[in-house]
Design an enzyme around this catalytic site. Sequence first.
Site, PDB file in Angstrom:
ATOM      1  N   SER A   1       0.851  -1.193   0.000  1.00 51.93           N
ATOM      2  CA  SER A   1       0.000   0.000   0.000  1.00 51.93           C
ATOM      3  C   SER A   1       0.888   1.244   0.000  1.00 51.93           C
ATOM      4  CB  SER A   1      -0.853  -0.026   1.279  1.00 51.93           C
ATOM      5  OG  SER A   1      -1.457   1.233   1.511  1.00 51.93           O
TER       6      SER A   1
ATOM      7  N   TYR B   1      -3.608  -0.586   9.854  1.00 52.46           N
ATOM      8  CA  TYR B   1      -3.390  -0.786   8.412  1.00 52.46           C
ATOM      9  C   TYR B   1      -1.967  -0.359   8.060  1.00 52.46           C
ATOM     10  CZ  TYR B   1      -4.516  -0.777   3.401  1.00 52.46           C
ATOM     11  OH  TYR B   1      -4.541  -1.044   2.048  1.00 52.46           O
TER      12      TYR B   1
END
Length: 253
Positions: free
Chosen positions: A145, A158
């Site tokens: 990510s 996350y």
Amino acid sequence: MILDMFSLKGKVAVVTGANTGLGQGMCVALAQAGADVVGVARRDCDETSKLVEENGARFLQIKADLSSMEPIEQIIKETVEHFGHMDILVNNAGIIKRNDAIDYTEEEWDSVVFINQKFTFFLCQAAAKQFIAQKSGGKIINIASMLSYQGGIRVPSYTASKSAVLGLTRAMANEWAQYNINVNGIAPGYMATNNTEALRNDDGRNEEILSRIPAKRWGTPQDMAGAVVYLASAASDYVSGFTLAVDGGWLAR
Ligand code: NAP
């Protein structure tokens, strides 16, 4: 010739989170390059199955909830029983939970870190064992990510887990390159999927994000196609431990 190096004919690719979003897009790309596809998901993959088969490849769904370690053995076993071998693993399934860091709960931490980080590592380990037993080498592609590089806002678990994916990709690559196993990653930028629905529905955040993307648009599942086929193919045989951004230029700014 060079384009033949990108062919995945005769290969079997396992993709987690295959029912929707980036996972579905990558299943279709791998099928278009010639691979048969095993889609792992907790929901029906009817749409993905249809898209893969329309591209002339075979599709097997393995229904599994990846919020426990239990399905790991089943994924490898069913793949090999059905297709005889496994060549490519794409660790795509992942979740995000948004809350202020100050209020973040243990559940929000544990659930995200479990699937994004722990499950990813142990599925890589199981795939690598299979590749070593097959003496075939193999390709592992972990979906990272932008938050493998940046801190983000209101998504601490996350950020932690996707930063770990980047580091683990390097760590596993270092140990397994000797077996002709390539472990690499793809770091998608801001892509229009369920994962970012809340951001896209928030006019302020949507505007803020779009204004920072040099390409001036959200990415799509199709934007993942070139990167995943490259990293799954012989064209990337000497690429090891690298995470490739597919981000419309976000990280370059
Ligand atoms: P998505 O549409 O939410 O897809 C996530 C996939 O993971 C879905 O198939 C989901 O299944 C599956 N999944 C989640 N928890 C699961 C569980 N317990 N068991 C089985 N499957 C589970 O989002 P996406 O954007 O395509 O995300 C794919 C990957 O890209 C994720 O790792 C995400 O972190 C990463 N990523 C996305 C973006 C972005 O901008 N969209 C950016 C960077 C990285 P269900 O449909 O059943 O929930």
